[in-house]
Design a protein around this motif. Structure first.
Motif, PDB file in Angstrom:
ATOM      1  N   UNK A   1      41.997  36.641  48.611  1.00 58.50           N
ATOM      2  CA  UNK A   1      40.711  36.100  49.060  1.00 58.50           C
ATOM      3  C   UNK A   1      40.770  35.631  50.501  1.00 58.50           C
ATOM      4  N   UNK A   2      41.936  35.163  50.967  1.00 54.13           N
ATOM      5  CA  UNK A   2      42.032  34.705  52.353  1.00 54.13           C
ATOM      6  C   UNK A   2      41.767  35.863  53.313  1.00 54.13           C
ATOM      7  N   UNK A   3      42.327  37.027  53.030  1.00 53.81           N
ATOM      8  CA  UNK A   3      42.036  38.200  53.861  1.00 53.81           C
ATOM      9  C   UNK A   3      40.566  38.589  53.759  1.00 53.81           C
TER      10      UNK A   3
ATOM     11  N   UNK B   1      50.558  37.972  44.006  1.00 57.18           N
ATOM     12  CA  UNK B   1      50.169  39.367  44.125  1.00 57.18           C
ATOM     13  C   UNK B   1      49.210  39.592  45.291  1.00 57.18           C
ATOM     14  N   UNK B   2      48.477  38.541  45.680  1.00 59.78           N
ATOM     15  CA  UNK B   2      47.534  38.621  46.792  1.00 59.78           C
ATOM     16  C   UNK B   2      46.559  39.783  46.621  1.00 59.78           C
ATOM     17  N   UNK B   3      45.753  39.722  45.563  1.00 55.06           N
ATOM     18  CA  UNK B   3      44.694  40.698  45.338  1.00 55.06           C
ATOM     19  C   UNK B   3      43.388  39.941  45.121  1.00 55.06           C
ATOM     20  N   UNK B   4      42.371  40.287  45.890  1.00 54.60           N
ATOM     21  CA  UNK B   4      41.071  39.651  45.766  1.00 54.60           C
ATOM     22  C   UNK B   4      39.970  40.684  45.719  1.00 54.60           C
ATOM     23  N   UNK B   5      38.745  40.204  45.730  1.00 58.77           N
ATOM     24  CA  UNK B   5      37.597  41.104  45.648  1.00 58.77           C
ATOM     25  C   UNK B   5      36.438  40.535  46.453  1.00 58.77           C
ATOM     26  N   UNK B   6      35.600  41.426  46.962  1.00 57.91           N
ATOM     27  CA  UNK B   6      34.377  41.048  47.651  1.00 57.91           C
ATOM     28  C   UNK B   6      33.253  41.937  47.137  1.00 57.91           C
TER      29      UNK B   6
END
Length: 393
Positions: free
Chosen positions: A105-107, A248-253
């Motif tokens: 989410x930070x990215x 894991x550093x996986x987010x969504x937009x």
């Protein structure tokens, strides 16, 4: 004659972020390790995710799904996100043009800022706020306009927000459930935000990473659920927070197609895409909605256990309506300023916390510390045993 040795020099850079140093999370975690303290400072679980999720990722790896996926994310995961958002919030996003998978989410927030903010644009942030917001805006060349949430309650002050809007305002960042205060915006507050933004061209960046951690029977009100906000919003969430896999550093937009088209222009030259097997594993795991629908009760039980223990101390608990944080007013324990108190708490009591003042640019000190209860029951019990030293005299 032999050539003379070249002079070895390192170029000096003019910092893009001159005010940024080591974060308080790194500092307090290092201090906790040094002091042998229970670390309730940094916001991540100390327990494992569901083994079934690991199995799904391993299966994807063994099936050979290990090469680059499509730039916006693998199709099955984007479809699963679209289905979930529609089921929970009543808004259908096209998985082909309105859903993007990000490297956390930070990215996602950085990319949303970079694609929408130009040099000189103003961006409203509500303090206290997550520490990446300000640097993101500075990197885009924008001007940060800080509006405080109401001290004590941390509710949005709409008069102050309205007063901060100018013709130069391009974007606004909101966060609910809120880190660090653990407040949750109500439907009435989200509707008031929609009415406030309606006559403007302001882009909304809605940070909803704790969307599945709302307690006491309340519901998370997503910007996606209000058409007047959904039409102008990048809505950000986190698989890492939801499924206990922050590393894991996986987010969504999700966002309307015209906004998402600009988002992807930056995304493709930022990280391009996100690791393939985890995306496929998450898509398969999302086939069972119970994995996120049961999360409020999972964390509420931890919150209630933690609050029951804190009630035996002189730490005054603020409401914890959502997220996995509990803020406490320590004014009956100490007169120290927040950072000094959290250092004392770590060294002398053996429990690490985060001072709320670090979430304000000017370090507003209210004698409040933030604790994280996304921990194993044994970890919380160990922390509470140490905090019993702060029992009423």
């Amino acid at each position: 004659m032999p050539a003379s040795p070249l002079e070895i020099t390192t170029p000096r850079l003019r910092s893009r972020l001159p005010q940024v140093g080591t974060t308080i999370f790194t500092v307090m975690s290092a201090l906790a390790q040094e002091a042998g303290a229970v670390n309730l400072g940094q916001g991540f679980p100390d327990f494992d995710c569901d083994p079934k999720l690991i199995d799904q990722v391993n299966a994807a790896m063994r099936e050979g799904l290990n090469q680059y996926p499509p730039m916006p994310g693998v199709g099955p995961l984007r479809e699963a996100v679209a289905q979930k958002v529609e089921a929970l919030y009543g808004h259908r996003y096209d998985p082909g043009s309105e859903v993007t998978i990000t490297a956390g989410a930070t990215q996602a927030i950085l990319t949303a800022v970079l694609c929408s903010v130009h040099p000189g644009d103003e961006v409203i942030v509500l303090e206290p706020c997550y520490d990446s917001y300000g640097p993101n805006i500075e990197l885009a060349g924008g001007r940060i306009v800080r509006v405080p949430l109401t001290p004590g309650s941390f509710r949005p002050d709409f008069d102050a927000i309205a007063a901060a809007i100018t013709p130069r305002t391009k974007a606004m960042l909101v966060n609910s459930p809120h880190n660090p205060s653990a407040t949750v915006w109500t439907a009435a507050e989200m509707q008031r935000l929609a009415a406030l933004l309606a006559p403007t061209d302001i882009v909304l960046i809605s940070d909803e990473v704790y969307e599945h951690m709302v307690f006491d029977g309340a519901a998370h009100v997503s910007a996606a659920s209000i058409p007047a906000l959904a039409s102008r919003a990048f809505v950000v969430s986190s698989f890492g927070k939801t499924y206990h896999v922050t590393g894991w550093k996986v987010g969504q937009v999700v966002a309307p197609a015209p906004l998402m088209a600009e988002f992807r222009k930056v995304h493709q030259f930022n990280v391009f895409t996100v690791n393939t097997p985890m995306q496929h594993g998450l898509a398969r795991y999302m086939a069972e909605p119970k994995h996120y629908l049961e999360l409020p009760l999972f964390y509420q039980r931890k919150r209630d256990m933690f609050r029951a223990g804190l009630a035996r101390t002189r730490l005054r608990m603020l409401p914890s309506e959502g997220s996995f944080f509990q803020c406490v007013d320590y004014s009956e324990v100490s007169d120290l300023r927040e950072t000094a108190f959290c250092e004392w708490l770590t060294r002398e009591i053996g429990v690490a916390a985060i001072p709320l003042s670090v979430f304000y640019a000017e370090g507003f000190d209210q004698k409040i510390a933030r604790l994280c209860f996304a921990k194993r029951d044994e970890t919380l019990a160990a922390a509470l045993m140490r905090l019993e030293r702060l029992a009423p005299r």
